[in-house]
Design a protein around this motif. Structure first.
Motif, PDB file in Angstrom:
ATOM      1  N   LYS A  93       1.355  -5.580   4.101  1.00 27.01           N
ATOM      2  CA  LYS A  93       0.547  -6.473   4.933  1.00 27.01           C
ATOM      3  C   LYS A  93       0.909  -7.892   4.562  1.00 27.01           C
ATOM      4  O   LYS A  93       0.918  -8.245   3.380  1.00 27.01           O
ATOM      5  CB  LYS A  93      -0.942  -6.217   4.733  1.00 27.01           C
ATOM      6  N   LEU A 123      -0.270  -3.699   9.451  1.00 28.35           N
ATOM      7  CA  LEU A 123       0.456  -2.970   8.408  1.00 28.35           C
ATOM      8  C   LEU A 123       1.847  -2.683   8.950  1.00 28.35           C
ATOM      9  O   LEU A 123       1.990  -2.199  10.078  1.00 28.35           O
ATOM     10  CB  LEU A 123      -0.240  -1.652   8.074  1.00 28.35           C
ATOM     11  N   TYR A 145       0.235   4.986   1.678  1.00 26.14           N
ATOM     12  CA  TYR A 145      -0.610   5.890   2.454  1.00 26.14           C
ATOM     13  C   TYR A 145      -0.005   7.289   2.358  1.00 26.14           C
ATOM     14  O   TYR A 145       1.209   7.446   2.221  1.00 26.14           O
ATOM     15  CB  TYR A 145      -0.657   5.460   3.917  1.00 26.14           C
ATOM     16  N   PHE A 147       4.967  -0.393   8.272  1.00 26.04           N
ATOM     17  CA  PHE A 147       5.235   0.853   7.557  1.00 26.04           C
ATOM     18  C   PHE A 147       6.714   1.093   7.354  1.00 26.04           C
ATOM     19  O   PHE A 147       7.553   0.680   8.169  1.00 26.04           O
ATOM     20  CB  PHE A 147       4.675   2.044   8.347  1.00 26.04           C
ATOM     21  N   GLY A 148       7.027   1.802   6.265  1.00 33.60           N
ATOM     22  CA  GLY A 148       8.344   2.389   6.116  1.00 33.60           C
ATOM     23  C   GLY A 148       8.417   3.682   6.917  1.00 33.60           C
ATOM     24  O   GLY A 148       7.423   4.109   7.512  1.00 33.60           O
ATOM     25  N   LYS A 149       9.589   4.312   6.900  1.00 38.11           N
ATOM     26  CA  LYS A 149       9.780   5.526   7.695  1.00 38.11           C
ATOM     27  C   LYS A 149       9.124   6.749   7.070  1.00 38.11           C
ATOM     28  O   LYS A 149       8.996   7.780   7.730  1.00 38.11           O
ATOM     29  CB  LYS A 149      11.275   5.800   7.883  1.00 38.11           C
ATOM     30  N   PHE A 198       0.842  -1.188   0.000  1.00 36.24           N
ATOM     31  CA  PHE A 198       0.000   0.000   0.000  1.00 36.24           C
ATOM     32  C   PHE A 198       0.884   1.247   0.000  1.00 36.24           C
ATOM     33  O   PHE A 198       2.021   1.221   0.486  1.00 36.24           O
ATOM     34  CB  PHE A 198      -0.843   0.078   1.288  1.00 36.24           C
ATOM     35  N   GLN A 219      -0.173  11.376   4.086  1.00 37.73           N
ATOM     36  CA  GLN A 219      -0.634  12.246   5.176  1.00 37.73           C
ATOM     37  C   GLN A 219      -0.353  13.688   4.778  1.00 37.73           C
ATOM     38  O   GLN A 219       0.813  14.122   4.772  1.00 37.73           O
ATOM     39  CB  GLN A 219       0.069  11.890   6.478  1.00 37.73           C
ATOM     40  N   TYR A 257       3.868   7.226   2.949  1.00 40.11           N
ATOM     41  CA  TYR A 257       4.319   6.013   3.623  1.00 40.11           C
ATOM     42  C   TYR A 257       3.993   4.794   2.777  1.00 40.11           C
ATOM     43  O   TYR A 257       2.856   4.612   2.338  1.00 40.11           O
ATOM     44  CB  TYR A 257       3.596   5.830   4.963  1.00 40.11           C
ATOM     45  N   ARG A 304      -5.272  13.256   8.606  1.00 39.97           N
ATOM     46  CA  ARG A 304      -4.982  11.903   9.033  1.00 39.97           C
ATOM     47  C   ARG A 304      -4.343  11.091   7.909  1.00 39.97           C
ATOM     48  O   ARG A 304      -4.411  11.466   6.743  1.00 39.97           O
ATOM     49  CB  ARG A 304      -6.277  11.228   9.494  1.00 39.97           C
ATOM     50  N   LEU A 305      -3.748   9.986   8.280  1.00 40.86           N
ATOM     51  CA  LEU A 305      -3.234   9.021   7.300  1.00 40.86           C
ATOM     52  C   LEU A 305      -4.400   8.512   6.458  1.00 40.86           C
ATOM     53  O   LEU A 305      -5.431   8.116   6.990  1.00 40.86           O
ATOM     54  CB  LEU A 305      -2.636   7.820   8.019  1.00 40.86           C
ATOM     55  N   ARG A 338      -3.336   0.797  -3.513  1.00 41.60           N
ATOM     56  CA  ARG A 338      -2.888  -0.534  -3.118  1.00 41.60           C
ATOM     57  C   ARG A 338      -2.586  -1.322  -4.382  1.00 41.60           C
ATOM     58  O   ARG A 338      -3.226  -1.092  -5.418  1.00 41.60           O
ATOM     59  CB  ARG A 338      -3.946  -1.245  -2.284  1.00 41.60           C
ATOM     60  N   LEU A 360      -5.377   6.149   2.737  1.00 42.01           N
ATOM     61  CA  LEU A 360      -4.884   5.285   1.673  1.00 42.01           C
ATOM     62  C   LEU A 360      -4.803   6.055   0.363  1.00 42.01           C
ATOM     63  O   LEU A 360      -5.753   6.744  -0.021  1.00 42.01           O
ATOM     64  CB  LEU A 360      -5.816   4.088   1.499  1.00 42.01           C
TER      65      LEU A 360
END
Lengths: 109, 114
Positions: free
Chosen positions: A90, A97, A36, A99-101, A34, A38, A86, A43-44, A49, A46
């Motif tokens: 999954k 999930l 995402y 996540f990367g940094k 995915f 922000q 991000y 908010r975060l 995907r 999607l």
């Protein structure tokens, strides 16, 4: 262990330039990937995907299992694309999930 | 459009105190999650919850943490005795099912432990 790597902390481009946000992952099974996003003070949410294979806001991402990558691309960046992006993974039959940094994309005119 | 809500938006507490962070997931969703993000670091998975029990948890989610769905709408994260390193943004998320994929996130609660 499963891991998502986003090598760039910050990517600065000019409006109209192409953008590529890199994402590599390590996972031995069949992941679901995915992106995402922000936006400032939001908010975060999607963005896209890999299984939908669609383009959202001009962004696309292709899963390359050989290179274990899921890079996010847009041919012509817009100022409103400035945000934190991000990449997330999954696991098969998992719920979490990973996540990367994150990469901050800054688009200036 | 329905959204995940979280309260409070900011919580300040003293080290050693218990805190409860609250979330109201989207009403027809079945899976609920907590994540945290320490300042400057990545978003980290804590726990997922389905059918009134924990379905998956990370190594971060130790005995100091617990989750509960006390009624039909709220989903809470309790930290029993807060430590300085618990200071972070805590995000709640929900989704309708594993096949749906997308998790919908709340705005977060910023927890500051002094």
């Amino acid at each position: 262990a499963q891991r998502v790597t986003q090598p760039e902390k910050l990517l600065s481009v000019f409006k109209g330039a192409p953008v590529e946000l890199k994402c590599n992952y390590s996972y031995s099974g069949s992941p679901e990937l995915f992106w995402y996003v922000q936006y400032s003070r939001q908010r975060l949410q999607l963005l896209l995907r890999h299984i939908s294979r669609e383009s959202i806001k001009g962004f696309t991402a292709d899963l390359n299992k050989g290179e274990t990558s899921f890079h996010l691309k847009k041919p012509f960046a817009q100022e409103e694309d400035s945000a934190m992006y991000y990449c997330a993974l999954k696991k098969q039959a998992g719920t979490a999930l990973i996540f990367g940094k994150g990469t901050t994309l800054s688009v200036s005119s | 459009e329905p959204e995940v809500t979280q309260t409070p938006s900011h919580q300040v507490t003293q080290m050693g105190q218990e805190v409860i962070l609250r979330c109201v997931p989207i009403s027809n969703h079945l899976y609920f999650y907590w994540y945290r993000q320490i300042l400057g670091q990545k978003v980290e998975f804590l726990v997922s919850f389905y059918n009134n029990e924990i379905s998956e948890k990370s190594e971060i989610f130790d005995d100091q943490f617990s989750v509960e769905r006390p009624d039909g709408s709220n989903f809470t994260l309790k930290i029993r005795s807060t430590k300085l390193e618990d200071s972070a943004m805590y995000f709640c998320a929900s989704n309708a099912g594993l096949a749906v994929g997308e998790q919908f996130f709340g705005p977060g609660t910023r927890l500051t432990v002094l």
